[in-house]
Design an enzyme around this catalytic site. Structure first.
Site, mmCIF file in Angstrom:
data_model
loop_
_atom_site.group_PDB
_atom_site.id
_atom_site.type_symbol
_atom_site.label_atom_id
_atom_site.label_comp_id
_atom_site.label_asym_id
_atom_site.label_seq_id
_atom_site.Cartn_x
_atom_site.Cartn_y
_atom_site.Cartn_z
ATOM 1 N N ASP A 1 25.877 -30.242 -44.697
ATOM 2 C CA ASP A 1 26.440 -29.616 -43.501
ATOM 3 C C ASP A 1 27.872 -29.189 -43.825
ATOM 4 O OD1 ASP A 1 27.366 -28.880 -41.051
ATOM 5 O OD2 ASP A 1 26.628 -30.662 -39.995
ATOM 6 N N GLY B 1 19.279 -18.424 -45.738
ATOM 7 C CA GLY B 1 19.477 -17.219 -44.928
ATOM 8 C C GLY B 1 19.039 -15.962 -45.667
ATOM 9 N N GLN B 2 19.317 -14.805 -45.043
ATOM 10 C CA GLN B 2 18.865 -13.531 -45.614
ATOM 11 C C GLN B 2 19.446 -13.307 -47.015
ATOM 12 O OE1 GLN B 2 20.473 -9.929 -43.958
ATOM 13 N NE2 GLN B 2 18.808 -8.638 -44.714
ATOM 14 N N TYR C 1 32.528 -12.843 -33.846
ATOM 15 C CA TYR C 1 32.145 -12.812 -35.270
ATOM 16 C C TYR C 1 33.213 -12.059 -36.079
ATOM 17 C CZ TYR C 1 29.178 -11.403 -39.307
ATOM 18 O OH TYR C 1 28.653 -11.159 -40.551
HETATM 19 C C1 AKB Z 1 25.650 -8.267 -38.462
HETATM 20 O O1 AKB Z 1 25.055 -7.268 -38.035
HETATM 21 O O2 AKB Z 1 26.174 -9.123 -37.726
HETATM 22 C C2 AKB Z 1 25.779 -8.433 -39.961
HETATM 23 C C3 AKB Z 1 27.067 -7.867 -40.447
HETATM 24 C C4 AKB Z 1 27.245 -6.407 -40.563
HETATM 25 O O3 AKB Z 1 27.953 -8.601 -40.778
HETATM 26 N N1 AKB Z 1 24.667 -7.821 -40.614
#
Ligand code: AKB
Length: 312
Positions: free
Chosen positions: A49, A11-12, A138
């Site tokens: 995983d 990932g990034q 999230y």
């Molecule tokens: C997002 O934009 O979802 C991420 C974060 C700020 O956690 N870059």
């Protein structure tokens, strides 16, 4: 840290952290991992995983890992498209990593985010301890993850550490599915076409950080004296706060022809509006010496220099 396992290594953050940790600890001390076969990494690599605690424990034991940097996760905007997948990967993945750490005595770093805050949180200089009622799946997974890390530390003695990352800006791997992604894509488009269409409104202030500072934060926190750490997940860290219009103006100092227009994505805008403008990182500064090196101007010059030299 002596022998380190990175999940989500493609990932990034993982792409650059793998190389950075190899430079600090030695090439053979870092094991990169991900769900797919990966030939991009110049690192010891395990297909792994995080939804399998058994696999995690096997890899930790096989390589005698003492520290797990757990990065595998779905980001904010992508998560709103598939909340179920986000919960599965972000929550069950972290739970498995913590269980594996409990079994093997490994330490765990996992990032939280500015997404762990919500509209009721104080917007400016957001304190370390404050209201956390995010509205994205999230953000909810980040708050639950912070509490889970506290729990594993207090109940099972797992050495959990973490930071609340702001939007991260980098020139190696692109971010995917985040709300802050515009702050990376803008640089590529400025160099390639001189034009960028921003999916957040001009005055949307968010906390941001340049990747070299973020990588250093991981190592400095993991190497910090545990006796000084009052928070086991996660510390506010901050480097710069800007809006899209301010970033465009900064880029125009180097590329005067650069133009930006706006095509606001309502889902991303609502997410960004629910996040803080800027964090108070005084606890991280006091407890483990956090200091950012890049501000808006230094980050912009460096991004344009690196990407510009690549495009020639
Ligand atoms: C997002 O934009 O979802 C991420 C974060 C700020 O956690 N870059």
């Amino acid at each position: 840290m002596k022998k380190i396992l990175i999940t989500g290594a493609s990932g990034q953050i993982g792409t650059e952290l793998t190389t950075y940790l190899q430079s600090v600890y030695g090439h053979d001390q870092v094991v990169a991992s991900g769900r797919h076969d990966d030939i991009r990494h110049h690192a010891i690599y395990e297909k792994l995983d995080v939804l399998s605690a058994v696999q995690l424990i096997e890899v930790i034991r096989k390589h005698q890992i003492d520290s797990v940097i757990h990065l595998a996760a779905i980001l904010s905007a992508q998560g709103e498209k598939n909340p179920e997948a986000l919960w599965q990967i972000n929550m069950n993945g972290l739970y498995n990593v913590l269980e594996a750490a409990k079994e093997t005595s490994a330490a765990v770093f996992t990032p939280s985010s500015i997404a762990a805050f919500g509209p009721e949180t104080p917007l400016d200089h957001t304190p370390q301890l404050t209201i956390q009622r995010p509205r994205t799946i999230y953000g909810i997974s980040k708050v639950a993850g912070e509490l889970l890390c506290d729990y594993y530390h207090h109940h099972f003695g797992v050495d959990t550490r973490g930071v609340r990352f702001p939007g991260l800006i980098s020139h190696e791997a692109l971010p995917g599915g985040g709300t802050t992604d515009y702050a990376v894509h803008i640089f590529y488009k400025a160099i390639e076409t001189g034009q960028f269409s921003c999916d957040l409104g001009p005055e949307t202030f968010l906390d941001m950080m340049y990747m070299p500072d973020a990588l250093r934060a991981v190592v400095e926190l993991m190497e910090a004296d545990p006796a000084k750490l009052q928070h086991r997940n996660a510390y506010n860290i901050s480097a710069m706060s800007f809006s899209p219009s301010q970033l465009a103006k900064e880029i125009q100092k180097h590329l005067p022809e650069f133009r930006m227009d706006y095509d606001v994505n309502p889902v991303k805008q609502a997410i960004a509006d629910s996040w803080p403008n800027s964090l108070d990182d005084s606890c991280a500064r006091a407890q483990w010496g956090w200091r950012p090196e890049y501000d808006l101007s230094a980050m912009t010059s460096h991004m344009l220099k690196v990407l510009g030299s690549r495009s020639r």
